[in-house]
Write an enzyme that holds these catalytic residues in place. Structure first.
Site, PDB file in Angstrom:
ATOM      1  CG  HIS A  11     -29.973  26.270  26.109  1.00 30.54           C
ATOM      2  ND1 HIS A  11     -29.765  24.908  26.103  1.00 30.54           N
ATOM      3  CD2 HIS A  11     -30.095  26.622  27.419  1.00 30.54           C
ATOM      4  CE1 HIS A  11     -29.757  24.445  27.335  1.00 30.54           C
ATOM      5  NE2 HIS A  11     -29.959  25.469  28.164  1.00 30.54           N
ATOM      6  CD  GLU A  86     -30.845  27.934  34.427  1.00 28.50           C
ATOM      7  OE1 GLU A  86     -31.497  28.757  35.118  1.00 28.50           O
ATOM      8  OE2 GLU A  86     -31.366  27.066  33.693  1.00 28.50           O
TER       9      GLU A  86
END
Length: 211
Positions: A11, A86
């Site tokens: 990201h 994550e």
């Protein structure tokens, strides 16, 4: 042999990235620079005209917000995939790298020493995290056999993917850079993973007009 190509993107930048603060599964938004990175990435992918069959993203907003302009530019729907989140850093979530050793010494020891079974005080062990990422990638490779797909995810996930393809053990320190909004390509052929290209950031040095 039939090769499946997977392009992985970390990201765009967040304020917590800039502060070197562990985000884990806390839902932190992109900052202004991160939004620009996402736009440049989307424009570069459109110009490159890669024939992506599908676009997947972690459901955390920093990844979803990076995927959104890509989806618009490429005309693809985004499929949210929680398996691309994550690692959960347990007691270290929200802690800066500078403060971790003092604020959470036990969890920090497990984190810094890369102890595979340590859950960081209620988080996710490296063993569990690696298995989650490996399973997700293997499933997507089977579902998209012979195609190219794009995944927007997180630094830790990309690290696990690199280790899968390179054979680097979980206990070793990270061997490669994982920049925000860079392009990272893996190939898989009959369950044999390989690294095609890693950390391509050329598009981030260009303006949107140049793209």
């Amino acid at each position: 042999m039939t090769v499946t190509r997977i392009c992985l993107v970390r990201h765009g930048e967040t304020d917590w990235n800039a502060e070197r603060r562990l985000q884990g599964q806390l839902d932190i938004p992109l900052n202004g620079n991160g939004r620009q990175q996402a736009d440049r990435l989307a424009a570069a992918l459109k110009r490159a005209a890669h024939p992506f069959a599908a676009l997947y993203s972690s459901d955390l907003q920093r990844a979803a917000s990076t995927a959104a302009p890509i989806a618009q530019q490429l005309g693809l729907a985004v499929t949210a995939l929680p398996a691309l989140r994550e690692r959960h850093f347990g007691a270290l979530q929200g802690v800066t790298l500078a403060d971790g050793p003092q604020q959470q010494p036990h969890a920090w020891h497990g984190y810094s020493q890369r102890e595979p079974a340590h859950d960081l005080g209620g988080g996710e062990s490296l063993l569990a995290f690696s298995a989650r990422v490996r399973h997700a990638l293997a499933r997507l490779a089977v579902e998209h056999l012979g195609q190219s797909i794009l995944l927007v995810s997180h630094g830790g996930v990309l690290d696990m993917a690199y280790r899968l393809a390179s054979g680097q053990p979980l206990t070793a320190q990270r061997a490669v850079p994982i920049p925000n909004a860079a392009l990272n390509w893996l190939g898989v052929d009959a369950a044999q993973w390989s690294i095609i290209e890693w950390a391509d950031q050329r598009h981030l040095a260009q303006t949107l007009d140049e793209l």
